[in-house]
Design a protein around this motif. Structure first.
Motif, mmCIF file in Angstrom:
data_model
loop_
_atom_site.group_PDB
_atom_site.id
_atom_site.type_symbol
_atom_site.label_atom_id
_atom_site.label_comp_id
_atom_site.label_asym_id
_atom_site.label_seq_id
_atom_site.Cartn_x
_atom_site.Cartn_y
_atom_site.Cartn_z
ATOM 1 N N SER A 20 0.817 -1.208 0.000
ATOM 2 C CA SER A 20 0.000 0.000 0.000
ATOM 3 C C SER A 20 0.856 1.267 0.000
ATOM 4 C CB SER A 20 -0.912 0.006 1.233
ATOM 5 O OG SER A 20 -0.139 0.020 2.423
ATOM 6 N N ARG A 21 2.182 1.093 -0.088
ATOM 7 C CA ARG A 21 3.045 2.277 -0.083
ATOM 8 C C ARG A 21 2.763 3.146 -1.302
ATOM 9 N NH1 ARG A 21 8.762 -0.355 0.653
ATOM 10 N NH2 ARG A 21 8.916 0.763 -1.311
ATOM 11 N N GLY A 22 2.951 4.435 -1.138
ATOM 12 C CA GLY A 22 2.648 5.368 -2.215
ATOM 13 C C GLY A 22 3.529 5.211 -3.433
ATOM 14 N N ASP A 23 4.703 4.578 -3.296
ATOM 15 C CA ASP A 23 5.598 4.447 -4.430
ATOM 16 C C ASP A 23 5.453 3.096 -5.133
ATOM 17 O OD1 ASP A 23 6.648 2.873 -2.478
ATOM 18 O OD2 ASP A 23 8.690 3.668 -2.573
ATOM 19 N N TRP A 24 4.389 2.356 -4.814
ATOM 20 C CA TRP A 24 4.163 1.091 -5.509
ATOM 21 C C TRP A 24 3.865 1.363 -6.978
ATOM 22 C CZ3 TRP A 24 -0.013 -0.648 -8.329
ATOM 23 C CH2 TRP A 24 0.021 -1.993 -8.707
ATOM 24 N N ARG A 25 4.452 0.524 -7.843
ATOM 25 C CA ARG A 25 4.198 0.638 -9.276
ATOM 26 C C ARG A 25 3.725 -0.697 -9.820
ATOM 27 N NH1 ARG A 25 8.753 3.985 -12.551
ATOM 28 N NH2 ARG A 25 9.330 5.552 -11.005
ATOM 29 N N PRO A 26 2.833 -0.667 -10.792
ATOM 30 C CA PRO A 26 2.475 -1.933 -11.442
ATOM 31 C C PRO A 26 3.649 -2.467 -12.251
ATOM 32 C CG PRO A 26 1.483 -0.071 -12.593
ATOM 33 C CD PRO A 26 2.092 0.483 -11.340
ATOM 34 N N ARG A 27 3.665 -3.743 -12.432
ATOM 35 C CA ARG A 27 4.729 -4.368 -13.212
ATOM 36 C C ARG A 27 4.660 -3.880 -14.665
ATOM 37 N NH1 ARG A 27 4.860 -10.705 -12.632
ATOM 38 N NH2 ARG A 27 5.215 -9.967 -10.488
ATOM 39 N N LYS A 28 5.827 -3.680 -15.275
ATOM 40 C CA LYS A 28 5.854 -3.216 -16.657
ATOM 41 C C LYS A 28 5.261 -4.269 -17.582
ATOM 42 C CE LYS A 28 9.773 -0.046 -16.279
ATOM 43 N NZ LYS A 28 11.100 0.347 -16.824
ATOM 44 N N LEU A 29 4.519 -3.785 -18.586
ATOM 45 C CA LEU A 29 3.840 -4.670 -19.521
ATOM 46 C C LEU A 29 4.819 -5.219 -20.556
ATOM 47 C CD1 LEU A 29 0.622 -2.525 -20.150
ATOM 48 C CD2 LEU A 29 0.952 -4.353 -18.472
ATOM 49 N N THR A 30 4.551 -6.405 -21.026
ATOM 50 C CA THR A 30 5.405 -7.030 -22.034
ATOM 51 C C THR A 30 4.626 -7.407 -23.293
ATOM 52 O OG1 THR A 30 5.051 -9.197 -21.007
ATOM 53 C CG2 THR A 30 7.001 -7.958 -20.325
ATOM 54 N N THR A 31 3.363 -7.029 -23.363
ATOM 55 C CA THR A 31 2.569 -7.323 -24.550
ATOM 56 C C THR A 31 1.405 -6.344 -24.636
ATOM 57 O OG1 THR A 31 1.335 -9.044 -25.743
ATOM 58 C CG2 THR A 31 1.079 -8.974 -23.354
ATOM 59 N N CYS A 32 0.926 -6.119 -25.845
ATOM 60 C CA CYS A 32 -0.268 -5.289 -26.081
ATOM 61 C C CYS A 32 -0.698 -5.499 -27.521
ATOM 62 C CB CYS A 32 0.000 -3.812 -25.785
ATOM 63 S SG CYS A 32 1.256 -3.064 -26.853
ATOM 64 N N ASP A 33 -1.914 -5.098 -27.835
ATOM 65 C CA ASP A 33 -2.483 -5.322 -29.167
ATOM 66 C C ASP A 33 -2.612 -4.023 -29.938
ATOM 67 O OD1 ASP A 33 -2.819 -8.087 -28.757
ATOM 68 O OD2 ASP A 33 -4.695 -7.737 -27.672
ATOM 69 N N LEU A 34 -2.394 -4.124 -31.249
ATOM 70 C CA LEU A 34 -2.531 -2.992 -32.150
ATOM 71 C C LEU A 34 -3.610 -3.283 -33.187
ATOM 72 C CD1 LEU A 34 1.216 -2.159 -32.959
ATOM 73 C CD2 LEU A 34 -0.331 -0.811 -31.520
ATOM 74 N N HIS A 35 -4.146 -2.225 -33.774
ATOM 75 C CA HIS A 35 -5.015 -2.374 -34.936
ATOM 76 C C HIS A 35 -4.225 -3.159 -35.994
ATOM 77 C CE1 HIS A 35 -7.191 -1.365 -38.597
ATOM 78 N NE2 HIS A 35 -8.164 -0.840 -37.875
ATOM 79 N N PRO A 36 -4.821 -4.171 -36.609
ATOM 80 C CA PRO A 36 -4.048 -5.043 -37.505
ATOM 81 C C PRO A 36 -3.386 -4.330 -38.674
ATOM 82 C CG PRO A 36 -6.419 -5.507 -37.634
ATOM 83 C CD PRO A 36 -6.199 -4.635 -36.441
ATOM 84 N N GLU A 37 -3.999 -3.310 -39.236
ATOM 85 C CA GLU A 37 -3.387 -2.621 -40.376
ATOM 86 C C GLU A 37 -2.271 -1.687 -39.938
ATOM 87 O OE1 GLU A 37 -6.245 -1.877 -43.874
ATOM 88 O OE2 GLU A 37 -7.549 -1.913 -42.109
ATOM 89 N N ILE A 38 -2.355 -1.150 -38.735
ATOM 90 C CA ILE A 38 -1.245 -0.381 -38.185
ATOM 91 C C ILE A 38 -0.075 -1.314 -37.905
ATOM 92 C CG2 ILE A 38 -0.498 1.021 -36.218
ATOM 93 C CD1 ILE A 38 -3.376 2.051 -35.992
ATOM 94 N N GLU A 39 -0.378 -2.473 -37.359
ATOM 95 C CA GLU A 39 0.659 -3.465 -37.072
ATOM 96 C C GLU A 39 1.324 -3.954 -38.351
ATOM 97 O OE1 GLU A 39 1.030 -7.269 -34.128
ATOM 98 O OE2 GLU A 39 -0.738 -7.199 -35.429
ATOM 99 N N PHE A 119 5.967 -0.001 -20.280
ATOM 100 C CA PHE A 119 6.343 -1.235 -20.958
ATOM 101 C C PHE A 119 7.812 -1.564 -20.708
ATOM 102 C CE2 PHE A 119 2.684 0.246 -23.387
ATOM 103 C CZ PHE A 119 1.969 -0.933 -23.587
ATOM 104 N N GLN A 120 8.129 -2.825 -20.791
ATOM 105 C CA GLN A 120 9.514 -3.278 -20.680
ATOM 106 C C GLN A 120 10.161 -3.171 -22.054
ATOM 107 O OE1 GLN A 120 11.254 -4.134 -17.844
ATOM 108 N NE2 GLN A 120 12.962 -3.986 -19.277
#
Length: 455
Positions: A20-39, A119-120
């Protein structure tokens, strides 16, 4: 025995870090999705190096031709070199104080830093080209690429606008997306208010405002369907307004309107009262087109040769209506079509707004940068390291410097990222203790060192 076990569990729990400490951070993401034509475009562009990949001499070719006597060389003053190692982003050249004030550079640095915190990021090295278009030197010649500096292959360049023949990898125009008061991100937060202007109450006028200047591809390379070269849209539509003020309000800034008054800027927050919005390019892609997508009005987009990172995913008559496509005055035909097929025009406007909200929001842009750098890193054929660079400054320190320097402190919303991440970023110095050191380097270091010259 039970008391002993209970005591052991209590002590074990007390030894765990407090979540609960104020400096807690979520783990960096290693995946995400893009619009297929942009990808698809991103994947295609990152494969141009083939099996040879990116060697260190290709990276050095961007800055080695930059001795102090040649600081006007285009490749020396328009690119920010960047290195990423173990998730930390570094700048490996420092812009002189008269070269870092543009939001085209600042916005990308801020957005890249935020990407590195969400992100990582992989180990990779590249240059970000902050001029209006990718450098003309990076042009396709047959099956290869022209580049005037040894080893004459294509270096890893990122840019926010390019034409088909240029070799840069496209990234978001982050400066326009996040820095100004009327940025895309700011406008996105106003979509509720914008949508409260019903389609039926919007004026059936095609509205546009711009300064008159034109891209290199008008009056030449850009050929309309009738076989003729396109005139400069910003000049031509300004002149058409005087002929048809009943359907057009496409006046250049500080030009006389038909009522004798001067055409002044109109806030993007107020342009949704018009049913039709005219979008024209300037030196490159329009920095306002992304924002027009949010307005819920029908966009009449003048065709051109340059494009941004998401343009493959937007389609004529699905997200916008093309003009200066058949002939120079086809805007009148498109306005008449929109009036006759009002329901279809409304559907196109809704499609545009939905596309922008889903695919151009901040998380989507960060995802795109992460995915692009991940693919680019697969092309690296050497170990990325600060050890071989004369300058290697953590990006967090450069952003803190920009947020304090007189010339740049008001240019972007730095504290959206600084307040979240910088105060406990292990790669930064406490607070702004590195400011004076960076100021001296920016203002006083020899130019051949500033630009990472020959070694």
């Amino acid at each position: 025995m039970c008391h002993g076990v209970f005591l052991f569990v209590v002590l074990a729990l007390l030894s765990l870090p407090c979540l609960s400490r104020g400096d807690w951070r979520p783990r960096k993401l290693t995946t995400c999705d893009l619009h297929p034509e942009i990808e698809d475009l991103m994947l295609k562009d990152t494969k141009v190096w083939g099996d040879k990949g990116i060697t260190e001499d290709l990276v050095r070719s961007l800055h080695d031709p930059c001795p102090p006597t040649e600081v006007r060389v285009h490749a020396c003053v328009k690119s920010q070199r960047i290195l990423i190692k173990n998730g930390t982003v570094y700048v490996t050249n420092l812009m002189p104080v008269n070269g870092f004030g543009a939001i085209e550079l600042i916005g990308f640095l801020v957005e890249l830093y935020e990407t590195s915190q969400v992100f990582q990021l992989p180990d990779v090295e590249f240059s970000y080209w902050h001029d209006d278009n990718a450098p003309a030197e990076s042009s396709r010649t047959g099956d290869g690429w022209s580049w005037p500096y040894p080893p004459h292959g294509l270096p890893p360049l990122l840019g926010w606008s390019k034409a088909q023949q240029h070799g840069a990898l496209l990234v978001p125009y982050s400066g326009a997306f996040r820095c100004p008061r009327d940025s895309f991100d700011s406008l996105l937060s106003s979509v509720q208010r914008i949508s409260e202007t019903p389609w039926e109450q919007r004026l059936q006028i095609a509205f546009g405002r711009w300064n008159i200047f034109c891209a290199w591809y008008y009056r030449g390379p850009h050929i309309m369907q009738n076989g003729k070269p396109s005139p400069c849209p910003r000049e031509h539509y300004n002149d058409l307004y005087y002929r048809r003020p009943d359907v057009l309000l496409t006046a250049a800034l500080n030009r006389n309107l038909t009522n004798g008054q001067m055409a002044d800027p109109v806030s993007l927050n107020d342009q949704n009262k018009f049913k039709y919005i005219v979008s024209t390019d300037g030196w490159s892609i329009s920095s306002k087109f992304d924002k027009y997508l949010l307005l819920g009005s029908l966009i009449l987009k003048a065709e051109g040769l340059t494009y941004g990172f998401y343009y493959p995913a937007i389609k004529p008559f699905e997200h916008y209506v093309p003009i200066m496509y058949k002939h120079e005055d086809d805007i009148f035909e498109m306005i008449e079509w929109a009036k006759k097929y009002d329901a279809e025009a409304k559907k196109i406007a809704i499609n545009a707004q939905r596309f922008a909200m889903r695919n151009l929001n901040r998380h989507a842009r960060l995802c795109y940068i992460f995915r692009l750098l991940t693919e680019l890193s697969k092309q690296m054929r050497y170990e990325v390291s600060c050890d071989r660079r004369p300058v290697c400054v953590p990006l967090v320190e450069e952003i803190k410097f920009l947020s304090k320097h007189d010339a740049t402190s008001t240019k972007c919303r730095y504290h959206e990222v600084l307040a979240q991440y910088a105060h406990d970023d292990p790669d930064g110095k406490p607070e702004f203790s590195g400011y004076e050191e960076l100021r001296q380097k920016h203002e006083a270091m020899p130019l051949h060192i500033l630009f990472g010259g020959r070694r």
